[in-house]
Enzyme design. Structure first.
Site, PDB file in Angstrom:
ATOM      1  N   ASN A   1       8.931  -6.346   4.248  1.00  0.00           N
ATOM      2  CA  ASN A   1       8.803  -7.707   4.786  1.00  0.00           C
ATOM      3  C   ASN A   1       9.857  -8.564   4.085  1.00  0.00           C
ATOM      4  OD1 ASN A   1       7.588  -9.020   2.350  1.00  0.00           O
ATOM      5  ND2 ASN A   1       5.987  -7.512   2.775  1.00  0.00           N
TER       6      ASN A   1
ATOM      7  N   SER B   1       8.479  -1.377  12.220  1.00  0.00           N
ATOM      8  CA  SER B   1       7.716  -2.398  12.969  1.00  0.00           C
ATOM      9  C   SER B   1       6.544  -1.866  13.789  1.00  0.00           C
ATOM     10  CB  SER B   1       8.622  -3.221  13.913  1.00  0.00           C
ATOM     11  OG  SER B   1       9.357  -4.197  13.205  1.00  0.00           O
ATOM     12  N   THR B   2       6.352  -0.529  13.806  1.00  0.00           N
ATOM     13  CA  THR B   2       5.310  -0.013  14.713  1.00  0.00           C
ATOM     14  C   THR B   2       3.925   0.079  14.073  1.00  0.00           C
ATOM     15  OG1 THR B   2       5.682   2.331  14.221  1.00  0.00           O
ATOM     16  CG2 THR B   2       7.036   1.342  15.965  1.00  0.00           C
TER      17      THR B   2
ATOM     18  N   GLY C   1       1.286   0.054   4.133  1.00  0.00           N
ATOM     19  CA  GLY C   1       1.996   1.021   4.971  1.00  0.00           C
ATOM     20  C   GLY C   1       3.068   1.791   4.221  1.00  0.00           C
ATOM     21  N   VAL C   2       4.199   1.995   4.877  1.00  0.00           N
ATOM     22  CA  VAL C   2       5.278   2.788   4.289  1.00  0.00           C
ATOM     23  C   VAL C   2       5.879   2.057   3.086  1.00  0.00           C
ATOM     24  CG1 VAL C   2       7.100   1.971   5.891  1.00  0.00           C
ATOM     25  CG2 VAL C   2       7.274   4.228   4.854  1.00  0.00           C
ATOM     26  N   ASP C   3       5.885   0.740   3.124  1.00  0.00           N
ATOM     27  CA  ASP C   3       6.396  -0.071   2.009  1.00  0.00           C
ATOM     28  C   ASP C   3       5.592   0.209   0.733  1.00  0.00           C
ATOM     29  OD1 ASP C   3       7.792  -2.044   0.654  1.00  0.00           O
ATOM     30  OD2 ASP C   3       6.962  -3.735   1.777  1.00  0.00           O
TER      31      ASP C   3
ATOM     32  N   ASP D   1       5.244  12.203   5.285  1.00  0.00           N
ATOM     33  CA  ASP D   1       5.468  11.114   4.332  1.00  0.00           C
ATOM     34  C   ASP D   1       6.947  11.019   3.971  1.00  0.00           C
ATOM     35  OD1 ASP D   1       5.441   9.396   2.185  1.00  0.00           O
ATOM     36  OD2 ASP D   1       3.961  10.532   1.025  1.00  0.00           O
ATOM     37  N   ILE D   2       7.554   9.889   4.251  1.00  0.00           N
ATOM     38  CA  ILE D   2       8.999   9.707   4.026  1.00  0.00           C
ATOM     39  C   ILE D   2       9.353   9.761   2.533  1.00  0.00           C
ATOM     40  CG2 ILE D   2       9.083   7.160   3.843  1.00  0.00           C
ATOM     41  CD1 ILE D   2      11.500   7.294   5.829  1.00  0.00           C
TER      42      ILE D   2
HETATM   43  N1  AR6 Z   1       5.916   7.716   5.453  1.00  0.00           N
HETATM   44  C1  AR6 Z   1       6.444   7.481   6.698  1.00  0.00           C
HETATM   45  N2  AR6 Z   1       5.930   6.612   7.578  1.00  0.00           N
HETATM   46  C2  AR6 Z   1       4.822   5.925   7.204  1.00  0.00           C
HETATM   47  C3  AR6 Z   1       4.209   6.095   5.928  1.00  0.00           C
HETATM   48  C4  AR6 Z   1       4.809   7.033   5.037  1.00  0.00           C
HETATM   49  N3  AR6 Z   1       4.314   7.271   3.823  1.00  0.00           N
HETATM   50  N4  AR6 Z   1       3.126   5.283   5.880  1.00  0.00           N
HETATM   51  C5  AR6 Z   1       3.058   4.627   7.051  1.00  0.00           C
HETATM   52  N5  AR6 Z   1       4.074   5.024   7.862  1.00  0.00           N
HETATM   53  P1  AR6 Z   1       4.153  -0.218   8.582  1.00  0.00           P
HETATM   54  P2  AR6 Z   1       5.762  -2.365   9.837  1.00  0.00           P
HETATM   55  C6  AR6 Z   1       4.415   4.602   9.218  1.00  0.00           C
HETATM   56  O1  AR6 Z   1       2.904  -0.957   8.830  1.00  0.00           O
HETATM   57  O2  AR6 Z   1       5.017  -2.240  11.092  1.00  0.00           O
HETATM   58  C7  AR6 Z   1       4.046  -3.649   5.163  1.00  0.00           C
HETATM   59  O3  AR6 Z   1       2.933  -4.208   4.549  1.00  0.00           O
HETATM   60  C8  AR6 Z   1       3.333   4.047  10.113  1.00  0.00           C
HETATM   61  O4  AR6 Z   1       2.600   5.094  10.743  1.00  0.00           O
HETATM   62  O5  AR6 Z   1       4.349   0.452   7.260  1.00  0.00           O
HETATM   63  O6  AR6 Z   1       7.266  -2.445   9.893  1.00  0.00           O
HETATM   64  C9  AR6 Z   1       5.334  -4.385   4.825  1.00  0.00           C
HETATM   65  O7  AR6 Z   1       5.319  -4.935   3.524  1.00  0.00           O
HETATM   66  C10 AR6 Z   1       4.140   3.252  11.129  1.00  0.00           C
HETATM   67  O8  AR6 Z   1       4.516   4.088  12.221  1.00  0.00           O
HETATM   68  O9  AR6 Z   1       5.471  -1.197   8.759  1.00  0.00           O
HETATM   69  C11 AR6 Z   1       5.396  -5.438   5.876  1.00  0.00           C
HETATM   70  O10 AR6 Z   1       4.646  -6.573   5.521  1.00  0.00           O
HETATM   71  C12 AR6 Z   1       5.409   2.874  10.376  1.00  0.00           C
HETATM   72  O11 AR6 Z   1       5.350   3.558   9.123  1.00  0.00           O
HETATM   73  C13 AR6 Z   1       4.781  -4.779   7.083  1.00  0.00           C
HETATM   74  O12 AR6 Z   1       3.899  -3.775   6.566  1.00  0.00           O
HETATM   75  C14 AR6 Z   1       5.567   1.396  10.127  1.00  0.00           C
HETATM   76  O13 AR6 Z   1       4.307   0.837   9.765  1.00  0.00           O
HETATM   77  C15 AR6 Z   1       5.811  -4.117   7.946  1.00  0.00           C
HETATM   78  O14 AR6 Z   1       5.208  -3.649   9.109  1.00  0.00           O
END
Ligand code: AR6
Length: 170
Positions: free
Chosen positions: A26, A119-120, A34-36, A12-13
């Site tokens: 976004n 983005s992944t 997700g991470v956001d 977890d970042i």
């Molecule tokens: N710590 C580190 N990495 C994480 C965490 C965490 N706590 N949680 C998820 N990931 P995503 P995107 C990883 O979907 O594809 C949001 O709703 C996850 O495994 O968070 O850039 C935004 O508001 C993946 O590898 O971001 C945008 O609308 C990586 O973070 C949209 O999602 C990115 O997954 C952005 O999509």
């Protein structure tokens, strides 16, 4: 001689103590999943107030806020491209996210920064290709003059972690 270290961590970042952590946001900068979502939860409501003041961010660019309740001093919010099959300059936009985040960290005298795998997740970028672009862009940036001593790639899912383990060993 460039002594910057690239490091790989799994998890977890929001728990990292780097000067800056990068958020895969976004373009509204108003939070999401997700991470956001994890970053906003851990930083507390002041982060959303600060993001509202910024008023959005185009794809490929980055904006900086304080880290509030996070251990990190700063959050750098960048907006990755949505994957459209590779026909919408996704590669250039993803590279710009890494470049512009590093530049903002550098301008703010950060010596350490942590990236998620932008983005992944929800945005659907193929993971192996995204890892290749992330590593290449970071290496290119670090080859120039900069304040950054440590760059962490923080992988949350096993697939990304294994891809980075392999790519960084090459
Ligand atoms: N710590 C580190 N990495 C994480 C965490 C965490 N706590 N949680 C998820 N990931 P995503 P995107 C990883 O979907 O594809 C949001 O709703 C996850 O495994 O968070 O850039 C935004 O508001 C993946 O590898 O971001 C945008 O609308 C990586 O973070 C949209 O999602 C990115 O997954 C952005 O999509």
């Amino acid at each position: 001689m460039n002594e910057t270290k690239i490091l790989l961590v799994k998890g977890d970042i929001t728990l990292l103590e780097t000067d800056a952590i990068v958020n895969a946001a976004n373009s509204s900068l108003l939070g999401g999943g997700g991470v956001d979502g994890a970053i906003h939860r851990a930083a507390g409501p002041e982060l959303l107030v600060a993001c509202r003041m910024i008023g959005g961010c185009p794809t490929g660019e980055a904006r900086i806020t304080k880290g509030y309740n996070l251990k990190a001093k700063f959050v750098i919010h960048t907006v990755g491209p949505v994957w459209h099959g590779g026909y919408s300059n996704e590669m250039g936009k993803l590279a710009a996210c890494y470049y512009n985040s590093l530049k903002l960290a550098d301008d703010n005298h950060c010596s350490s920064i942590a990236f998620p795998n932008i983005s992944t997740g929800v945005f659907g970028y193929p993971k192996a290709e995204a890892a290749r672009i992330a590593i290449k862009t970071v290496n290119e940036y670090l080859a120039g003059k900069n304040s950054i001593k440590q760059v962490f790639f923080c992988c949350f899912d096993e697939e990304n972690y294994l891809l980075y383990t392999k790519a960084l060993a090459e």
